[in-house]
Design a protein around this motif. Structure first.
Motif, PDB file in Angstrom:
ATOM      1  N   THR A  46       0.859  -1.174   0.000  1.00 35.87           N
ATOM      2  CA  THR A  46       0.000   0.000   0.000  1.00 35.87           C
ATOM      3  C   THR A  46       0.896   1.223   0.000  1.00 35.87           C
ATOM      4  OG1 THR A  46      -1.752  -1.151   1.183  1.00 35.87           O
ATOM      5  CG2 THR A  46      -1.788   1.255   1.247  1.00 35.87           C
ATOM      6  N   ARG A  75      -1.497  -1.224  -4.300  1.00 33.37           N
ATOM      7  CA  ARG A  75      -2.610  -0.350  -3.930  1.00 33.37           C
ATOM      8  C   ARG A  75      -2.025   1.041  -3.697  1.00 33.37           C
ATOM      9  NH1 ARG A  75      -4.307  -2.848   0.500  1.00 33.37           N
ATOM     10  NH2 ARG A  75      -5.780  -4.079  -0.682  1.00 33.37           N
ATOM     11  N   ASP A  97      -5.847  -0.525  -8.636  1.00 35.48           N
ATOM     12  CA  ASP A  97      -6.190  -0.288  -7.233  1.00 35.48           C
ATOM     13  C   ASP A  97      -5.618   1.084  -6.867  1.00 35.48           C
ATOM     14  OD1 ASP A  97      -7.053  -0.578  -4.654  1.00 35.48           O
ATOM     15  OD2 ASP A  97      -5.924  -2.411  -4.243  1.00 35.48           O
ATOM     16  N   ALA A 116      -7.208   0.518   3.483  1.00 39.54           N
ATOM     17  CA  ALA A 116      -6.292  -0.528   3.022  1.00 39.54           C
ATOM     18  C   ALA A 116      -5.892  -1.517   4.104  1.00 39.54           C
ATOM     19  CB  ALA A 116      -5.034   0.109   2.442  1.00 39.54           C
TER      20      ALA A 116
END
Length: 143
Positions: A3, A27, A56, A78
């Motif tokens: 993330t 992400r 994403d 997330a």
């Protein structure tokens, strides 16, 4: 999958850099000031890109003057935060004597203290996660 949170993703290098990790399967939370008003066009462009490719990729409102809530929103969305890319910044051009002390103080606040505010909000979570570096890599776009 990592993330990633990137600041200053409304335009330029930040906008292009937000796309690279998203296209590599990570992400990405592309942050910018005022995505619903002043930066609505780049925010919508990133939303469309996320739908078309599909990626994403999420747009997050973040002003480096206050980073606690945006970091909390990324963590809520997330569940983790693995990478922070500091790209937000403010630039002034012209003769140095033309700027007031207040204008220079604002420049220092955004470009220096803004980094510290985001670090203060994100680093406890990054440290708390521990773990090894992600196995996949991506490179920032070159010009």
């Amino acid at each position: 999958m990592s993330t990633v949170l990137i600041t200053g993703a409304a335009t330029g290098i930040g906008n292009l850099t937000a796309r690279a990790p998203a296209r590599a399967g990570h992400r990405v939370h592309a942050s910018m000031r005022a995505p619903g008003t002043r930066n609505s066009a780049p925010a919508e462009e990133l939303h469309r890109l996320a739908e078309v490719e599909p990626l994403d990729l999420h747009v997050v409102e973040l002003d480096v003057a206050s980073a606690d809530r945006p970091v909390a929103a990324v963590l809520e969305n997330a569940g983790a935060l693995d990478v922070v890319i500091h790209n937000a910044g403010h630039l002034v051009t012209g003769y140095v004597e033309a700027f007031t002390a207040e204008e220079i103080a604002h420049l220092v606040d955004v470009n220096t203290l803004g980094v510290q505010r985001l670090n203060r909000a994100a680093l406890p979570h990054l440290r708390g996660q521990g773990g090894a570096a992600p196995s996949s890599t991506w490179a920032a776009p070159s010009r």
